[in-house]
Design a protein around this motif. Structure first.
Motif, PDB file in Angstrom:
ATOM      1  N   LYS A   1      51.482  28.003  27.008  1.00  0.00           N
ATOM      2  CA  LYS A   1      52.561  28.888  26.569  1.00  0.00           C
ATOM      3  C   LYS A   1      52.093  29.810  25.444  1.00  0.00           C
ATOM      4  O   LYS A   1      52.372  31.016  25.457  1.00  0.00           O
ATOM      5  CB  LYS A   1      53.741  28.032  26.114  1.00  0.00           C
ATOM      6  CG  LYS A   1      55.012  28.779  25.892  1.00  0.00           C
ATOM      7  CD  LYS A   1      56.136  27.807  25.579  1.00  0.00           C
ATOM      8  CE  LYS A   1      57.459  28.492  25.473  1.00  0.00           C
ATOM      9  NZ  LYS A   1      58.542  27.555  25.200  1.00  0.00           N
ATOM     10  N   VAL A   2      51.371  29.252  24.485  1.00  0.00           N
ATOM     11  CA  VAL A   2      50.840  30.052  23.374  1.00  0.00           C
ATOM     12  C   VAL A   2      49.893  31.131  23.903  1.00  0.00           C
ATOM     13  O   VAL A   2      49.935  32.281  23.460  1.00  0.00           O
ATOM     14  CB  VAL A   2      50.138  29.140  22.335  1.00  0.00           C
ATOM     15  CG1 VAL A   2      49.335  29.953  21.334  1.00  0.00           C
ATOM     16  CG2 VAL A   2      51.144  28.266  21.622  1.00  0.00           C
ATOM     17  N   CYS A   3      49.062  30.768  24.868  1.00  0.00           N
ATOM     18  CA  CYS A   3      48.109  31.740  25.437  1.00  0.00           C
ATOM     19  C   CYS A   3      48.828  32.865  26.178  1.00  0.00           C
ATOM     20  O   CYS A   3      48.449  34.027  26.054  1.00  0.00           O
ATOM     21  CB  CYS A   3      47.135  31.029  26.367  1.00  0.00           C
ATOM     22  SG  CYS A   3      45.946  30.006  25.489  1.00  0.00           S
TER      23      CYS A   3
ATOM     24  N   VAL B   1      51.964  33.946  25.684  1.00  0.00           N
ATOM     25  CA  VAL B   1      52.700  34.758  24.714  1.00  0.00           C
ATOM     26  C   VAL B   1      51.756  35.698  23.952  1.00  0.00           C
ATOM     27  O   VAL B   1      52.081  36.859  23.705  1.00  0.00           O
ATOM     28  CB  VAL B   1      53.482  33.847  23.723  1.00  0.00           C
ATOM     29  CG1 VAL B   1      54.023  34.638  22.541  1.00  0.00           C
ATOM     30  CG2 VAL B   1      54.610  33.132  24.447  1.00  0.00           C
ATOM     31  N   ASN B   2      50.575  35.221  23.617  1.00  0.00           N
ATOM     32  CA  ASN B   2      49.627  36.017  22.837  1.00  0.00           C
ATOM     33  C   ASN B   2      48.606  36.760  23.696  1.00  0.00           C
ATOM     34  O   ASN B   2      47.622  37.284  23.158  1.00  0.00           O
ATOM     35  CB  ASN B   2      48.904  35.117  21.832  1.00  0.00           C
ATOM     36  CG  ASN B   2      49.852  34.585  20.786  1.00  0.00           C
ATOM     37  OD1 ASN B   2      50.603  35.349  20.174  1.00  0.00           O
ATOM     38  ND2 ASN B   2      49.854  33.278  20.596  1.00  0.00           N
ATOM     39  N   ARG B   3      48.821  36.781  25.017  1.00  0.00           N
ATOM     40  CA  ARG B   3      47.946  37.485  25.956  1.00  0.00           C
ATOM     41  C   ARG B   3      46.488  37.049  25.814  1.00  0.00           C
ATOM     42  O   ARG B   3      45.573  37.856  25.714  1.00  0.00           O
ATOM     43  CB  ARG B   3      48.075  38.995  25.803  1.00  0.00           C
ATOM     44  CG  ARG B   3      49.471  39.510  26.094  1.00  0.00           C
ATOM     45  CD  ARG B   3      49.612  41.004  25.898  1.00  0.00           C
ATOM     46  NE  ARG B   3      48.567  41.768  26.535  1.00  0.00           N
ATOM     47  CZ  ARG B   3      48.662  42.365  27.710  1.00  0.00           C
ATOM     48  NH1 ARG B   3      49.788  42.297  28.382  1.00  0.00           N
ATOM     49  NH2 ARG B   3      47.658  43.037  28.224  1.00  0.00           N
ATOM     50  N   MET B   4      46.291  35.743  25.804  1.00  0.00           N
ATOM     51  CA  MET B   4      44.952  35.162  25.697  1.00  0.00           C
ATOM     52  C   MET B   4      44.584  34.498  27.023  1.00  0.00           C
ATOM     53  O   MET B   4      45.454  34.111  27.795  1.00  0.00           O
ATOM     54  CB  MET B   4      44.927  34.124  24.573  1.00  0.00           C
ATOM     55  CG  MET B   4      45.255  34.696  23.201  1.00  0.00           C
ATOM     56  SD  MET B   4      45.537  33.434  21.948  1.00  0.00           S
ATOM     57  CE  MET B   4      43.974  32.652  21.843  1.00  0.00           C
TER      58      MET B   4
END
Length: 169
Positions: free
Chosen positions: A12-14, A16-19
């Motif tokens: 989810k973090v990836c 959201v941060n386009r990683m």
């Protein structure tokens, strides 16, 4: 023990941060993934896309290879035995089974893929023809058809007629 929650949060973090998230079992595997990723980074997608075949034998192998359990070697055998795709398509199951490497299941799948209709309308037409043939054989044998056989529609030329008959009963 259960890493599902941690992986879900990390994913989810990836997003959201386009990683880009790369998971690997070992450091060596992660290194190979990163090398491959860097090698293709910034390049056109055509460098990893499947290329269109230009040789006839390769085209036939691609077509026949799309049938489940038929591989390129089988396609080459079929093409060498029958000499054309048209001849392969016209071959009976017995003729196909004579080809080396073609087992019973493979022959059945190939034959079905080449001879079964693609549309539901053609399937319905084939079923109606079978019912009509069964009616004819029962009449010849002087047997009464069952209630389901007698009520089955036999005219396939007008599919709307089938729908209205189904709705009225």
């Amino acid at each position: 023990d259960d890493n599902t929650a941690a992986l879900l949060l990390l994913s989810k973090v990836c997003v959201v941060n386009r990683m880009t998230l790369i998971l690997a079992w070992s450091e060596e595997e992660a290194g190979r993934y990163l090398e491959t990723f860097k090698a293709f980074d910034g390049k056109d997608a055509s460098s990893i896309q499947k290329r269109e075949q230009t040789v006839f034998a390769d085209q036939v192998a691609d077509v026949l290879g799309s049938i489940r359990s038929v591989n390129k070697t089988d396609a080459a055998q079929l093409l060498s035995q029958f000499s054309s795709l048209r001849a392969v398509m016209a071959a009976s199951m017995d003729e196909l089974s004579l080809c080396p490497g073609m087992g019973e299941k493979k022959v059945r799948r190939l034959y079905d893929a080449l001879h079964k209709p693609f549309s539901s309308r053609a399937t319905l037409k084939r079923k109606q023809q079978q019912i009509t043939m069964e009616h004819s054989s029962l009449l010849i044998q002087n047997k009464k058809p069952t209630k389901e056989e007698a009520e089955a529609p036999t005219d396939i030329d007008n599919p709307n007629q089938l729908e209205t008959e189904d709705n009225t009963s």
